[in-house]
Design an enzyme around this catalytic site. Structure first.
Site, PDB file in Angstrom:
ATOM      1  N   ARG A  50       0.774  -1.311   0.078  1.00 14.53           N
ATOM      2  CA  ARG A  50      -0.021   0.404   0.126  1.00 14.53           C
ATOM      3  C   ARG A  50       0.583   1.482   0.199  1.00 14.53           C
ATOM      4  O   ARG A  50       2.105   1.261   0.602  1.00 14.53           O
ATOM      5  CB  ARG A  50      -1.404  -0.267   1.522  1.00 14.53           C
ATOM      6  CG  ARG A  50      -2.073   0.555   1.355  1.00 14.53           C
ATOM      7  CD  ARG A  50      -2.867   0.905   2.510  1.00 14.53           C
ATOM      8  NE  ARG A  50      -4.165  -0.348   1.720  1.00 14.53           N
ATOM      9  CZ  ARG A  50      -4.965  -0.393   2.395  1.00 14.53           C
ATOM     10  NH1 ARG A  50      -6.042   0.556   3.174  1.00 14.53           N
ATOM     11  NH2 ARG A  50      -5.559  -1.002   1.995  1.00 14.53           N
ATOM     12  N   LYS A  86       1.514  -7.788   5.396  1.00 16.93           N
ATOM     13  CA  LYS A  86       1.354  -6.092   3.978  1.00 16.93           C
ATOM     14  C   LYS A  86       2.432  -5.314   4.314  1.00 16.93           C
ATOM     15  O   LYS A  86       2.890  -5.725   5.457  1.00 16.93           O
ATOM     16  CB  LYS A  86       0.221  -5.863   4.680  1.00 16.93           C
ATOM     17  CG  LYS A  86      -0.999  -4.986   4.180  1.00 16.93           C
ATOM     18  CD  LYS A  86      -2.167  -5.967   3.042  1.00 16.93           C
ATOM     19  CE  LYS A  86      -2.959  -4.475   2.563  1.00 16.93           C
ATOM     20  NZ  LYS A  86      -4.066  -5.539   1.600  1.00 16.93           N
ATOM     21  N   ASP A 211     -20.171   6.106  -8.183  1.00 14.00           N
ATOM     22  CA  ASP A 211     -18.828   6.476  -7.726  1.00 14.00           C
ATOM     23  C   ASP A 211     -18.852   7.970  -7.725  1.00 14.00           C
ATOM     24  O   ASP A 211     -19.540   9.029  -8.691  1.00 14.00           O
ATOM     25  CB  ASP A 211     -18.214   5.552  -9.467  1.00 14.00           C
ATOM     26  CG  ASP A 211     -16.469   5.654  -9.505  1.00 14.00           C
ATOM     27  OD1 ASP A 211     -16.029   6.937  -8.857  1.00 14.00           O
ATOM     28  OD2 ASP A 211     -16.555   4.899  -9.058  1.00 14.00           O
TER      29      ASP A 211
HETATM   30  P1  NAI Z   1     -10.202   1.140  -8.013  1.00 17.57           P
HETATM   31  O1  NAI Z   1      -9.535   1.736  -7.165  1.00 17.57           O
HETATM   32  O2  NAI Z   1      -9.601   0.387  -8.920  1.00 17.57           O
HETATM   33  O3  NAI Z   1     -12.129   1.148  -7.810  1.00 17.57           O
HETATM   34  C1  NAI Z   1     -12.484   2.092  -6.901  1.00 17.57           C
HETATM   35  C2  NAI Z   1     -13.347   2.865  -7.653  1.00 17.57           C
HETATM   36  O4  NAI Z   1     -13.915   3.484  -6.168  1.00 17.57           O
HETATM   37  C3  NAI Z   1     -12.754   4.595  -8.435  1.00 17.57           C
HETATM   38  O5  NAI Z   1     -14.098   3.959  -9.258  1.00 17.57           O
HETATM   39  C4  NAI Z   1     -12.993   5.471  -7.596  1.00 17.57           C
HETATM   40  O6  NAI Z   1     -13.483   6.325  -7.870  1.00 17.57           O
HETATM   41  C5  NAI Z   1     -14.120   4.821  -6.443  1.00 17.57           C
HETATM   42  N1  NAI Z   1     -14.301   5.611  -5.255  1.00 17.57           N
HETATM   43  C6  NAI Z   1     -13.739   6.248  -4.416  1.00 17.57           C
HETATM   44  N2  NAI Z   1     -14.548   6.444  -3.056  1.00 17.57           N
HETATM   45  C7  NAI Z   1     -15.959   6.327  -3.414  1.00 17.57           C
HETATM   46  C8  NAI Z   1     -16.376   7.081  -3.006  1.00 17.57           C
HETATM   47  N3  NAI Z   1     -16.385   7.130  -1.570  1.00 17.57           N
HETATM   48  N4  NAI Z   1     -17.625   6.360  -3.401  1.00 17.57           N
HETATM   49  C9  NAI Z   1     -17.861   5.518  -4.974  1.00 17.57           C
HETATM   50  N5  NAI Z   1     -17.168   5.433  -4.989  1.00 17.57           N
HETATM   51  C10 NAI Z   1     -15.890   6.608  -4.684  1.00 17.57           C
HETATM   52  O7  NAI Z   1      -9.934  -0.085  -6.510  1.00 17.57           O
HETATM   53  P2  NAI Z   1     -10.134  -1.824  -7.645  1.00 17.57           P
HETATM   54  O8  NAI Z   1      -9.419  -2.909  -7.785  1.00 17.57           O
HETATM   55  O9  NAI Z   1     -11.760  -1.670  -8.079  1.00 17.57           O
HETATM   56  O10 NAI Z   1     -10.820  -2.397  -5.822  1.00 17.57           O
HETATM   57  C11 NAI Z   1     -12.258  -2.108  -4.870  1.00 17.57           C
HETATM   58  C12 NAI Z   1     -12.186  -2.195  -3.491  1.00 17.57           C
HETATM   59  O11 NAI Z   1     -12.175  -3.570  -3.743  1.00 17.57           O
HETATM   60  C13 NAI Z   1     -10.488  -1.603  -2.661  1.00 17.57           C
HETATM   61  O12 NAI Z   1     -11.225  -1.489  -1.411  1.00 17.57           O
HETATM   62  C14 NAI Z   1      -9.741  -2.448  -3.005  1.00 17.57           C
HETATM   63  O13 NAI Z   1      -8.893  -2.352  -1.882  1.00 17.57           O
HETATM   64  C15 NAI Z   1     -10.742  -3.951  -2.681  1.00 17.57           C
HETATM   65  N6  NAI Z   1     -10.512  -5.368  -3.196  1.00 17.57           N
HETATM   66  C16 NAI Z   1      -9.300  -5.030  -4.376  1.00 17.57           C
HETATM   67  C17 NAI Z   1      -8.792  -6.594  -4.874  1.00 17.57           C
HETATM   68  C18 NAI Z   1      -8.062  -6.255  -6.163  1.00 17.57           C
HETATM   69  O14 NAI Z   1      -8.263  -7.498  -6.384  1.00 17.57           O
HETATM   70  N7  NAI Z   1      -8.708  -5.340  -7.228  1.00 17.57           N
HETATM   71  C19 NAI Z   1      -8.723  -7.414  -4.293  1.00 17.57           C
HETATM   72  C20 NAI Z   1      -9.614  -7.362  -2.682  1.00 17.57           C
HETATM   73  C21 NAI Z   1     -10.210  -6.250  -2.692  1.00 17.57           C
HETATM   74  N1  PHE Z   2      -4.316  -6.545  -2.343  1.00 18.81           N
HETATM   75  C1  PHE Z   2      -4.642  -7.421  -2.658  1.00 18.81           C
HETATM   76  C2  PHE Z   2      -5.505  -8.110  -1.367  1.00 18.81           C
HETATM   77  O1  PHE Z   2      -5.495  -7.550   0.056  1.00 18.81           O
HETATM   78  C3  PHE Z   2      -4.061  -8.504  -3.196  1.00 18.81           C
HETATM   79  C4  PHE Z   2      -2.991  -9.782  -3.132  1.00 18.81           C
HETATM   80  C5  PHE Z   2      -3.490 -10.861  -2.468  1.00 18.81           C
HETATM   81  C6  PHE Z   2      -1.548  -9.073  -3.146  1.00 18.81           C
HETATM   82  C7  PHE Z   2      -2.211 -11.770  -1.985  1.00 18.81           C
HETATM   83  C8  PHE Z   2      -0.786 -10.082  -3.004  1.00 18.81           C
HETATM   84  C9  PHE Z   2      -1.219 -10.963  -2.430  1.00 18.81           C
HETATM   85  O2  PHE Z   2      -6.459  -9.415  -1.332  1.00 18.81           O
END
Ligand code: NAI
Ligand code: PHE
Length: 365
Positions: A50, A86, A211
């Site tokens: 992070r 992490k 969003d």
């Molecule tokens: P991203 O950064 O691609 O998308 C997040 C979206 O949320 C953006 O479009 C942003 O504009 C929007 N956003 C931010 N604040 C907001 C609010 N107050 N209200 C509405 N929309 C808002 O992130 P991603 O990769 O899609 O991840 C989404 C969530 O899932 C995060 O919390 C992340 O930690 C979690 N996550 C993601 C994983 C992955 O593989 N990408 C794995 C596990 C968890």
């Molecule tokens: N950061 C993501 C999660 O919280 C993806 C991730 C998983 C990164 C495992 C590294 C290892 O799940």
């Protein structure tokens, strides 16, 4: 002379039940690097990096310790042979260009010294491009771009896992996993949220999207005909399923009392504002899919593909397993009269305690 935040850092470490906190101050950029190795009991400690601005280093350390523990639970609940870790790079401002590259290279060398005890991947503010840079100096970076031999973005598979989780949650709540006509509010149309929208639309669900980046919502509206929702109106909007896919701490005493949904099931990490919110959801009759279970598709994608050599069919089966695990958790919570969060933690902790004690982590040897 020790400041009050230094003292709280000591307390934090002393009270933590993890294995090691590796720290380094990068003088060139005034960046604090913290790597929390919470548990290697099931295997090497895995978890993303992070990149964030924090008020002070103790806040960054607090975040990494908490998040590393979450990864231990996530990997255990997902049945992965990996532990939890992490990393946080606490920067004065988000670095760009050559400065970003150089700080990542120094951080990557630090990871390499741990000899695989900690393996990283993308997380908040880091992506495949950053993992490519780390990959120049360490063998332990998941999620590099496919051109560099990595498995690329985990977001689409995280969405597939969430979709299985929503189906399992609907089966438990409404008696059918069929999403046709079911209203699902997706908060956050980023990598995960937009892929989830596509899956839900294909099922015939009535999809609502919010969003803060309004152009993302407009794009989905044009493409799929979803219903836009004002980001400030998410909590009070009536729907069957609320899928948080943006920020954490969306479930608090205040928001839970205003929710108008039957199920909360989404990808965001750390959805509960505080542990007691799980009980508040239960008392409100809202089924909560514990975040570290339903969002484990990213970990399955990265670790399964890159460390365990899974093929596409194995990965697909394991993503479907997220739904089966949630069904088990819901049954367990019903039987024991506990929250779903407690039931999920119990399943993860049972897997941890069934494992033989880990060898000393390799960074000591
Ligand atoms: P991203 O950064 O691609 O998308 C997040 C979206 O949320 C953006 O479009 C942003 O504009 C929007 N956003 C931010 N604040 C907001 C609010 N107050 N209200 C509405 N929309 C808002 O992130 P991603 O990769 O899609 O991840 C989404 C969530 O899932 C995060 O919390 C992340 O930690 C979690 N996550 C993601 C994983 C992955 O593989 N990408 C794995 C596990 C968890
Ligand atoms: N950061 C993501 C999660 O919280 C993806 C991730 C998983 C990164 C495992 C590294 C290892 O799940």
């Amino acid at each position: 002379m020790m400041s009050s935040s230094d003292r709280s850092l000591e307390r934090l470490i002393a009270d933590w039940d993890g294995e090691a906190l590796v720290s380094r101050h990068d003088r060139e950029t005034d960046t604090w690097m913290f790597i929390g190795i919470h548990s290697t009991r099931l295997g090497p400690a895995c978890g993303g990096t992070r990149l964030r601005v924090y008020p002070n280093p103790a806040d960054a350390a607090r975040d990494v310790l908490r998040l590393a523990e979450g990864m231990t639970l996530k990997c255990a609940a997902a049945g992965l042979p990996t532990g939890g870790g992490k990393a946080v790079l606490a920067v004065p401002a988000l670095p760009v260009g050559e400065t970003r590259r150089q700080v990542l290279l120094r951080y990557g060398r630090l990871i390499e010294t741990l000899q695989g005890s900690y393996r990283t991947g993308p997380d908040m503010n880091t992506g495949a491009g950053d993992m490519d840079v780390l990959g120049e100096v360490t063998r332990y970076a998941f999620g590099r771009s496919p051109e560099r031999g990595g498995s690329g973005s985990s977001a689409p598979d995280t969405a597939v896992g969430v979709w299985h989780g929503i189906r399992a949650s609907c089966a438990h709540t409404f008696g059918t996993a069929d999403l046709a006509g079911r209203s699902v509010l997706v908060q956050g149309a980023g990598g995960v949220g937009s892929a989830l929208v596509e899956l839900l639309v294909a099922d015939g669900a009535k999809v609502l999207v919010a969003d803060v980046a309004t152009e993302r919502v407009r794009h989905l509206e044009r493409r799929y005909g979803i219903d836009p929702v004002d980001p400030a109106e998410v909590i009070g909007t009536a729907c069957d399923v609320y899928a948080p896919c943006a920020i954490g701490a969306v479930l608090t005493a205040t928001t839970i009392s205003a929710l108008r949904c039957a199920v909360v099931a989404g990808a965001a990490n750390n959805q509960l504002g505080e542990p007691g919110d799980a009980e508040r959801l239960r008392a409100a009759g809202i089924l909560y899919a514990p975040d570290f279970v339903i969002n484990s598709g990213g970990a399955l994608h990265l670790i399964g593909t890159e460390m365990l050599g899974w093929d596409a069919a194995t990965l697909a089966a394991r993503l479907a397993g997220i739904g089966a695990t949630l069904t088990e958790i819901y049954q367990h919570a019903d039987d024991e009269g506990t929250t779903t969060e407690e039931a999920a933690e119990a399943i993860a902790r049972a897997r941890l305690s069934a494992a033989p004690p880990a060898d000393p982590p390799s960074y000591r040897g």
